[in-house]
Design a protein around this motif. Structure first.
Motif, PDB file in Angstrom:
ATOM      1  N   LYS A 245       0.725  -0.984  -0.255  1.00 33.87           N
ATOM      2  CA  LYS A 245      -0.360  -0.183   0.294  1.00 33.87           C
ATOM      3  C   LYS A 245       0.985   1.617  -0.549  1.00 33.87           C
ATOM      4  CE  LYS A 245      -3.402  -2.350   2.942  1.00 33.87           C
ATOM      5  NZ  LYS A 245      -4.638  -2.504   3.820  1.00 33.87           N
ATOM      6  N   PHE A 246       1.728   1.435   0.400  1.00 34.51           N
ATOM      7  CA  PHE A 246       2.988   2.124   1.092  1.00 34.51           C
ATOM      8  C   PHE A 246       3.756   2.082  -0.576  1.00 34.51           C
ATOM      9  CE2 PHE A 246       7.137   3.485   1.751  1.00 34.51           C
ATOM     10  CZ  PHE A 246       6.987   4.713   1.915  1.00 34.51           C
ATOM     11  N   ILE A 247       4.305   1.595  -1.059  1.00 29.54           N
ATOM     12  CA  ILE A 247       4.729   1.795  -2.047  1.00 29.54           C
ATOM     13  C   ILE A 247       4.584   1.417  -3.506  1.00 29.54           C
ATOM     14  CG2 ILE A 247       5.293  -1.276  -2.401  1.00 29.54           C
ATOM     15  CD1 ILE A 247       8.391   0.837  -2.017  1.00 29.54           C
ATOM     16  N   ASP A 248       3.512   0.687  -3.711  1.00 33.69           N
ATOM     17  CA  ASP A 248       2.958   0.921  -5.247  1.00 33.69           C
ATOM     18  C   ASP A 248       2.441   2.019  -5.759  1.00 33.69           C
ATOM     19  OD1 ASP A 248       1.497  -0.084  -7.662  1.00 33.69           O
ATOM     20  OD2 ASP A 248       0.085   0.771  -6.709  1.00 33.69           O
ATOM     21  N   PRO A 249       1.978   3.871  -4.712  1.00 33.80           N
ATOM     22  CA  PRO A 249       1.835   4.684  -5.011  1.00 33.80           C
ATOM     23  C   PRO A 249       3.431   5.556  -5.702  1.00 33.80           C
ATOM     24  CG  PRO A 249       0.532   4.129  -3.200  1.00 33.80           C
ATOM     25  CD  PRO A 249       1.304   3.141  -3.829  1.00 33.80           C
ATOM     26  N   LEU A 250       4.262   4.859  -4.554  1.00 32.95           N
ATOM     27  CA  LEU A 250       5.526   5.688  -4.045  1.00 32.95           C
ATOM     28  C   LEU A 250       6.155   5.501  -5.332  1.00 32.95           C
ATOM     29  CD1 LEU A 250       7.682   7.584  -2.610  1.00 32.95           C
ATOM     30  CD2 LEU A 250       8.442   5.121  -2.022  1.00 32.95           C
ATOM     31  N   SER A 251       6.213   4.128  -5.692  1.00 32.48           N
ATOM     32  CA  SER A 251       6.768   3.645  -6.904  1.00 32.48           C
ATOM     33  C   SER A 251       5.986   4.779  -8.603  1.00 32.48           C
ATOM     34  CB  SER A 251       7.114   1.953  -7.013  1.00 32.48           C
ATOM     35  OG  SER A 251       6.102   1.503  -7.659  1.00 32.48           O
ATOM     36  N   ASP A 252       5.142   4.696  -8.279  1.00 30.72           N
ATOM     37  CA  ASP A 252       3.992   4.746  -9.831  1.00 30.72           C
ATOM     38  C   ASP A 252       4.553   6.726  -9.860  1.00 30.72           C
ATOM     39  OD1 ASP A 252       2.811   3.036 -10.186  1.00 30.72           O
ATOM     40  OD2 ASP A 252       1.157   3.597  -9.074  1.00 30.72           O
ATOM     41  N   LYS A 253       4.651   7.170  -8.347  1.00 36.60           N
ATOM     42  CA  LYS A 253       4.912   8.348  -9.242  1.00 36.60           C
ATOM     43  C   LYS A 253       6.831   8.660  -8.991  1.00 36.60           C
ATOM     44  CE  LYS A 253       1.593   9.958  -5.742  1.00 36.60           C
ATOM     45  NZ  LYS A 253       0.593   9.216  -6.204  1.00 36.60           N
TER      46      LYS A 253
END
Length: 190
Positions: A80-88
């Motif tokens: 939940k933390f890394i997925d949106p961060l990696s997209d950005k």
């Protein structure tokens, strides 16, 4: 360790692939132009082609990791933390490289960055209140439009700027919707 599962490793791969996109676009000059593409009026170098392919592969991992996580029940807090961060990280790396190459205007990058900071901040406030603000369909459409526009700009497709304009409209619109839906969270009286 349950957190280091396939979906989370795929998400992490986007963070590691982002610098390759930047290096291929900014610092690697392989060839002047690919004759096949030149015949169609595209000034595409081998560096652009490689950067575009790496970006597409990295962007596709977002779809794959989400599918695997939901299907196999591998949703974790790390994911939940890394997925949106990696997209950005992936999108911002490509935008910065395109800005540096003068293929994109600074105001466009600023709008995208500001919207992402705003929505991330709103999500942090919601999390502190025990609420979750999930990605909306409009937010997902915004992401897809940004990825398509970035790929078109990397490949130097002439109408790419118009797709980027559409992406900017969707970026602003989705940001307004997120803020409107979370307005009560950020305007509480304590």
């Amino acid at each position: 360790m349950r957190s280091l599962n396939v979906p989370n490793l795929l998400s992490l791969s986007r963070i590691f692939l982002a610098p390759f996109v930047m290096v291929l676009l900014l610092y690697t000059r392989i060839g002047r132009g690919i004759p096949f593409f030149s015949a169609y009026g595209l000034d595409l170098t081998y560096s652009d082609l490689l950067a575009g392919l790496v970006f597409i592969i990295a962007a596709l991992t977002d779809t794959v990791d989400g599918y695997i996580a939901r299907r196999k029940g591998l949703i974790t807090n790390l994911g939940k933390f890394i997925d949106p961060l990696s997209d950005k990280v992936l999108v911002m790396a490509a935008l910065i490289a395109l800005l540096e190459l003068h293929r994109l205007s600074g105001w466009m990058v600023m709008i995208i960055v500001a919207r992402d900071f705003m929505v991330s901040g709103l999500r942090m406030v919601a999390a502190a209140e025990g609420q979750v603000i999930a990605a909306s369909r409009l937010g997902k459409l915004k992401t897809v439009s940004q990825i398509v526009a970035i790929v078109m700009m990397i490949f130097r497709i002439p109408c790419a700027i118009y797709v980027m304009y559409l992406s900017i409209v969707l970026t602003v619109w989705s940001g307004v919707v997120y803020v409107a839906n979370g307005w009560e969270l950020i305007t509480d009286a304590d």
